[in-house]
Scaffold this active site. Structure first.
Site, short mmCIF file in Angstrom:
data_model
loop_
_atom_site.label_atom_id
_atom_site.label_comp_id
_atom_site.label_asym_id
_atom_site.label_seq_id
_atom_site.Cartn_x
_atom_site.Cartn_y
_atom_site.Cartn_z
N THR A 139 0.86 -1.18 0.00
CA THR A 139 0.00 0.00 0.00
C THR A 139 0.89 1.23 0.00
O THR A 139 1.62 1.48 0.97
CB THR A 139 -0.92 0.01 1.23
OG1 THR A 139 -1.80 -1.12 1.18
CG2 THR A 139 -1.75 1.29 1.28
N LYS A 179 -7.45 1.70 -2.73
CA LYS A 179 -7.07 1.19 -1.40
C LYS A 179 -7.27 2.26 -0.34
O LYS A 179 -7.70 1.97 0.78
CB LYS A 179 -5.62 0.71 -1.41
CG LYS A 179 -5.12 0.17 -0.07
CD LYS A 179 -5.92 -1.03 0.41
CE LYS A 179 -5.46 -1.52 1.79
NZ LYS A 179 -4.18 -2.24 1.76
#
Length: 297
Positions: free
Chosen positions: A100, A175
C-alpha cells in the site's frame, strides 16, 4: 496457467507470506526473497526456491510480486546494492506490487521500472492475513490492461475479487477509499460498543444483534469472530483500543507498534488534503492513534 512463467515473491510478512504460499499451492514455479531469511523457510518447505537477492529474483523470474511495508523499502528492493534494477541480465517482464503506497509513488515506481523495460501494476489488497490464508482477498488493480491480464491468473490464487480500476495508481487510490471505509466502520463500531456498555450490552451481544441487518459489516463479523475465538485480531485490537479511549483508558502498550496503521491513515489523509476533501471521521481516528503511537513507554 501459463506454464512458462516463473513467479518471484519479495516481502514475506503477515500478508505477503500466505499470499506467496497460495501461489506455490496453485502450482506456479516460485522463487522467494525476504530481508529476514528465516521467513522464507515455510515457503521453501512448500516447494519454493530461495533467491539470494532481489537481483536474482529479477534474473530468474518472469513476474515479480512485492508486499513491503513502505515506499523506502520498495526503493531499497528496486535500487539497493543487490536490487531488482541491478539484475544483469533481467528476465522480469512485470512487477505486481501488493504493497500500500500513495498513487504518486506508484506512478514514480512504474516510471523507474519502465526505464529497465519492466512493466508495473499496483495491486494492493484488502482482507488481512485471514483473507490471504483463505484465498479470499479483494485486490484493487491499476495498470495497463495487458499487464493486468498477465498478472490475473496469479492473483486468482489468493483473491476472490479482482477489480481493474484504471491506469497505474488507480489501485492505490481505491485502497485509500477502502481504508476510509474500514477505519470509519471500526470507529463507529467502537462508539456503539462504548454506548452499549452504558446500557448493559456486552460487545458480543451488539455484534450478534445487528447480524443480518444494515449495520452488519465484515468489520463487525470479524470483531465478533475474534471475541468468540478470544484471539487478538487487528480489528478487535483497534476497536477495543478506541472503546478503552472513549471510556478514559489509553493503551500505552501499543506505543510504537502502530506503524502500518499510521502509514495507511496518513496516506488517505494526505491524498484528501491534496484534492481538498474533508475526512473528519478518519482525522479523529488518526489523532487518537497518533497520540497513542507517540506515548512514552
Amino acid at each position: 496457467m501459463t506454464a512458462a512463467l516463473r513467479i518471484g515473491y519479495i516481502g514475506l510478512g503477515d500478508i505477503g507470506a500466505p499470499m506467496a504460499e497460495r501461489i506455490a499451492a496453485a502450482g506456479w514455479p516460485l522463487s522467494v526473497w525476504n530481508r529476514t531469511p528465516e521467513k522464507m523457510q515455510p515457503l521453501l518447505a512448500a516447494g519454493a526456491q530461495a533467491a539470494s537477492s532481489p537481483a536474482e529474483i529479477a534474473e530468474t523470474c518472469d513476474v515479480i510480486f512485492t508486499c513491503l511495508g513502505s515506499v523506502s523499502a520498495m526503493h531499497d528492493v528496486m535500487s539497493g546494492e543487490c536490487g531488482l534494477l541491478r539484475a544483469s541480465p533481467s528476465k522480469a517482464r512485470l512487477l505486481v506490487d501488493n504493497s500500500t503506497v500513495p498513487p504518486a509513488d506508484a506512478m514514480n515506481l512504474a516510471s523507474q521500472l519502465a526505464d529497465a523495460s519492466i512493466h508495473y501494476v499496483d495491486a494492493p489488497v484488502s482482507g488481512g492475513a485471514i483473507g490471504a490464508r483463505a484465498g479470499t482477498l479483494a485486490v484493487m488493480v491499476g495498470g495497463d490492461r495487458q499487464d493486468v491480464a498477465l498478472a490475473k491468473p496469479v492473483l486468482q490464487s489468493f483473491a476472490s475479487k479482482i477489480t481493474h480500476l484504471g491506469p497505474v495508481g488507480s489501485g492505490q487510490a481505491m485502497k485509500a477509499c477502502n481504508q476510509v471505509l474500514n477505519f470509519g466502520t471500526m470507529a463507529a463500531l467502537a462508539e456503539a460498543v462504548t454506548l452499549g456498555r452504558r446500557y448493559g450490552l456486552a460487545p458480543n451481544m451488539i455484534v450478534d444483534a445487528v447480524a443480518g441487518g444494515f449495520a452488519e459489516s465484515n468489520v463487525s463479523r470479524e470483531f465478533g469472530r475474534s471475541l468468540d475465538a478470544d484471539d487478538a485480531s487487528p480489528i478487535r485490537l483497534l476497536v477495543e483500543t478506541l472503546d478503552d479511549y472513549y471510556r478514559g483508558t489509553v493503551r500505552k502498550d501499543l506505543a510504537g507498534n502502530l506503524d502500518i496503521l499510521m502509514k495507511d491513515l496518513a496516506m488517505a489523509l494526505d491524498m484528501a488534503r491534496t484534492r481538498g476533501v474533508p475526512l473528519p471521521v478518519i482525522s479523529h481516528f488518526d489523532s487518537v492513534f497518533r497520540m497513542i503511537q507517540h506515548l512514552e513507554t
